[in-house]
Scaffold this active site. Structure first.
Site, PDB file in Angstrom:
ATOM      1  N   PHE A 150      -9.979  -7.473  -6.524  1.00 39.80           N
ATOM      2  CA  PHE A 150      -9.447  -8.731  -7.023  1.00 39.80           C
ATOM      3  C   PHE A 150     -10.634  -9.635  -7.319  1.00 39.80           C
ATOM      4  CE2 PHE A 150      -4.812  -9.037  -5.300  1.00 39.80           C
ATOM      5  CZ  PHE A 150      -4.398  -8.232  -6.351  1.00 39.80           C
ATOM      6  N   PHE A 203     -12.431  -1.132  -7.226  1.00 42.74           N
ATOM      7  CA  PHE A 203     -12.168  -2.298  -8.071  1.00 42.74           C
ATOM      8  C   PHE A 203     -11.528  -3.384  -7.224  1.00 42.74           C
ATOM      9  CE2 PHE A 203     -11.455   1.613 -10.686  1.00 42.74           C
ATOM     10  CZ  PHE A 203     -12.698   1.605 -11.277  1.00 42.74           C
ATOM     11  N   HIS A 239     -10.076   4.629  -7.070  1.00 36.52           N
ATOM     12  CA  HIS A 239      -9.757   3.449  -6.255  1.00 36.52           C
ATOM     13  C   HIS A 239      -8.265   3.475  -5.932  1.00 36.52           C
ATOM     14  CE1 HIS A 239      -9.889  -0.564  -4.673  1.00 36.52           C
ATOM     15  NE2 HIS A 239      -9.004  -0.997  -5.548  1.00 36.52           N
ATOM     16  N   CYS A 293     -12.397  -5.560  -2.211  1.00 32.38           N
ATOM     17  CA  CYS A 293     -12.308  -4.096  -2.151  1.00 32.38           C
ATOM     18  C   CYS A 293     -13.541  -3.399  -2.705  1.00 32.38           C
ATOM     19  CB  CYS A 293     -11.054  -3.643  -2.885  1.00 32.38           C
ATOM     20  SG  CYS A 293      -9.659  -4.703  -2.523  1.00 32.38           S
ATOM     21  N   HIS A 296      -5.247   0.992   2.394  1.00 32.68           N
ATOM     22  CA  HIS A 296      -6.357   0.372   1.666  1.00 32.68           C
ATOM     23  C   HIS A 296      -7.190  -0.426   2.667  1.00 32.68           C
ATOM     24  CE1 HIS A 296      -8.876  -1.375  -1.147  1.00 32.68           C
ATOM     25  NE2 HIS A 296      -8.031  -2.055  -1.914  1.00 32.68           N
ATOM     26  N   LYS A 338      -5.951   6.660  -0.407  1.00 33.59           N
ATOM     27  CA  LYS A 338      -5.286   5.515   0.234  1.00 33.59           C
ATOM     28  C   LYS A 338      -3.947   5.883   0.864  1.00 33.59           C
ATOM     29  CE  LYS A 338      -8.089   2.035  -1.765  1.00 33.59           C
ATOM     30  NZ  LYS A 338      -9.000   2.802  -2.609  1.00 33.59           N
TER      31      LYS A 338
END
Lengths: 88, 406
Positions: free
Chosen positions: B394, B392, B301, B163, B335, B330
């Site tokens: 994963f 941000f 985010h 992301c 997303h 979003k």
């Protein structure tokens, strides 16, 4: 008894591969057409042509040396025809 | 160091296949989230919603270029063409070696990856594989295809950080121009919606699953009833350019990029960490020489996961206080993962231009764990001079970009 594929069927099915896989107009699909110079295929397309012909005709031609000699559309027709004749 | 500005934008999203449809859809508070037909056949897939884009006019891309493209690369090429046209950069300039292409994504085309495995694995047979699968599946597929299709001979890079991919792409492009290595860079991100992509978040219980029968009500960033993210797809591409060059060309300048930071949390692959987000925000502001009271808007985010939204709020509150307007986009387009940084930046630039802040969609009741910052719940008029964009990922990867209106 297994139906023996005719030459006309091979031509039609091969042309279909060129139309579907390489988006070549039907009118351009003449036997004397060079598949590289006239139809615009390149080395990567040849790999996909092999895959498409394998699927269309139920053959294994990936390691067949005769593929290297193919230049024209007619060469493709003859190659498939010879493979089919070998089956019978 | 040279100054860097944004001089062109292009977008393909679930709202439509250009920037104006994206901005208009958000302005009209439309949701592009839908129930995904056929996804219920996957055992264990709880989230059956997504924000799909439409694949249109792909045959205008010549076959020899298109053959190596999966869905996401087609989106990227179309967004890149728009961005170039918007910036007024002609195709013949792309062969100078002074214009680069940096496009990130989580991975290559999910559809092509699945087709590859479906062909290869049942019989463990590679003989039926197309030569093009490799080019569609690789992590740099979007950057590679855009650069090949457009004839770009400058730096070609692919930032792959889920992301945070697009924001990292823009940040790398910014550095290349600042250092004088490139004059302009087409940069951004691309991503593709697929049940395996949603599924990869679903197995981590990070997706929204309570709204399959009312898709427009999810995702719900910062909301009391949020239950996870909804995957979207598309591509956002920006032309970023050396300031003097853009001035000379009389190009429209959307904003100046004045700073960024990207860092790892070093803590956990999936648990977001307030301290690491706060550190990224602080260092981004420091790199832009901006104090927290100078920031006019924060584009969050906020994906609507329980943990992520909460940690981002805590970090924003700590570093930027409780008065700066914050919203997440979003809820409108889902997303878009690797594309999100670019698509959401493009909408934020439209907000900057119009002097309006678009609210967080589906934020009806601010969750107790997301309170303490200035949530935008209805559109508000505000002059935005400096804005912060957060992403941000994963893997504990943070990315923050700071832009200024000129």
């Amino acid at each position: 008894m297994k139906h023996k594929i005719t030459e006309n069927e091979i031509i039609a099915m091969t042309n279909q591969v060129f139309e579907e896989s390489f988006e070549i107009e039907t009118e351009k699909l003449q036997p004397q057409m060079n598949i590289f110079e006239d139809l615009g295929l390149d080395s990567l397309d040849i790999i996909d042509l092999i895959v498409a012909l394998q699927q269309k005709f139920g053959v294994q031609i990936r390691n067949d040396e005769r593929v290297r000699d193919i230049r024209t559309l007619e060469d493709v027709y003859r190659f498939i025809l010879s493979l089919k004749n070998e089956e019978h | 160091m040279k100054r860097v500005v944004i001089s062109g934008v292009g977008a393909v999203s679930a709202m439509g296949n250009d920037v104006s449809s994206l901005v208009k859809g958000i302005e009209e508070k439309k949701s592009a989230v839908h129930y995904m037909e056929g996804w219920d056949q996957y055992i264990g897939l709880r989230s059956l919603v997504g924000a799909p884009a439409k694949l249109i006019n792909e045959k205008t891309i010549p076959r020899k270029n298109r053959r190596s493209m999966g869905r996401m690369s087609i989106f990227a090429v179309q967004a890149a063409e728009q961005a170039l046209s918007n910036a007024g950069i002609k195709h013949d300039e792309l062969t100078s070696g002074r214009i680069g292409c940096i496009i990130g994504s989580t991975m290559g085309s999910a559809k092509s990856l699945n087709e590859t495995f479906e062909i290869m694995l049942p019989q463990k047979d590679l003989t039926q594989l197309s030569s093009m699968k490799f080019f569609q599946c690789v992590s740099h597929t979007a950057a590679m295809n855009v650069s090949q299709c457009l004839g770009i001979t400058g730096c070609v890079l692919a930032t792959s950080a889920a992301c945070a991919s697009a924001l990292q792409a823009i940040s790398v492009g910014y550095d290349l121009i600042r250092l004088g290595k490139q004059d302009a860079v087409l940069c951004g991100g691309a991503e593709e919606l697929h049940p395996t992509v949603t599924g990869s978040f679903d197995v981590l219980f990070a997706t929204s699953s309570n709204y399959n029968d009312k898709p427009h009500k999810t995702p719900r960033p910062f909301d009391r009833d949020r239950d996870g993210l909804v995957c979207g797809e598309g591509s956002g591409i920006l032309v970023i350019e050396e300031y003097e060059r853009a001035l000379k060309r009389n190009s429209k300048i959307y904003a100046e990029i004045i700073g960024y930071h990207t860092c790892g949390s070093g803590m956990h692959v999936s648990q977001p960490d307030k301290n690491s987000i706060a550190s990224c925000l602080r260092q981004a502001l420091a790199s832009a020489s901006v104090s927290s009271d100078e920031v006019d808007y924060i584009n969050a985010h906020a994906t609507a996961t329980i943990q992520g939204d909460k940690e981002e709020v805590k970090a924003i509150k700590e570093v930027l206080g409780d008065s700066i307007p914050v919203s997440s986009l979003k809820g409108y387009i889902g997303h878009t993962l690797g594309a999100s940084g670019a698509l959401e930046l493009i909408v934020s630039l439209a907000m900057m231009e119009k002097g309006i802040i678009y609210p967080t969609m589906n934020l009806d009741n601010v969750s107790p764990d997301c309170q303490g910052i200035n949530h935008v719940m209805e559109a508000v008029s505000k002059d935005i001079s400096i804005m912060v964009k957060n992403c941000f990922a994963f893997g504990g990867i943070n990315s923050v970009l700071v832009c200024k209106k000129l």
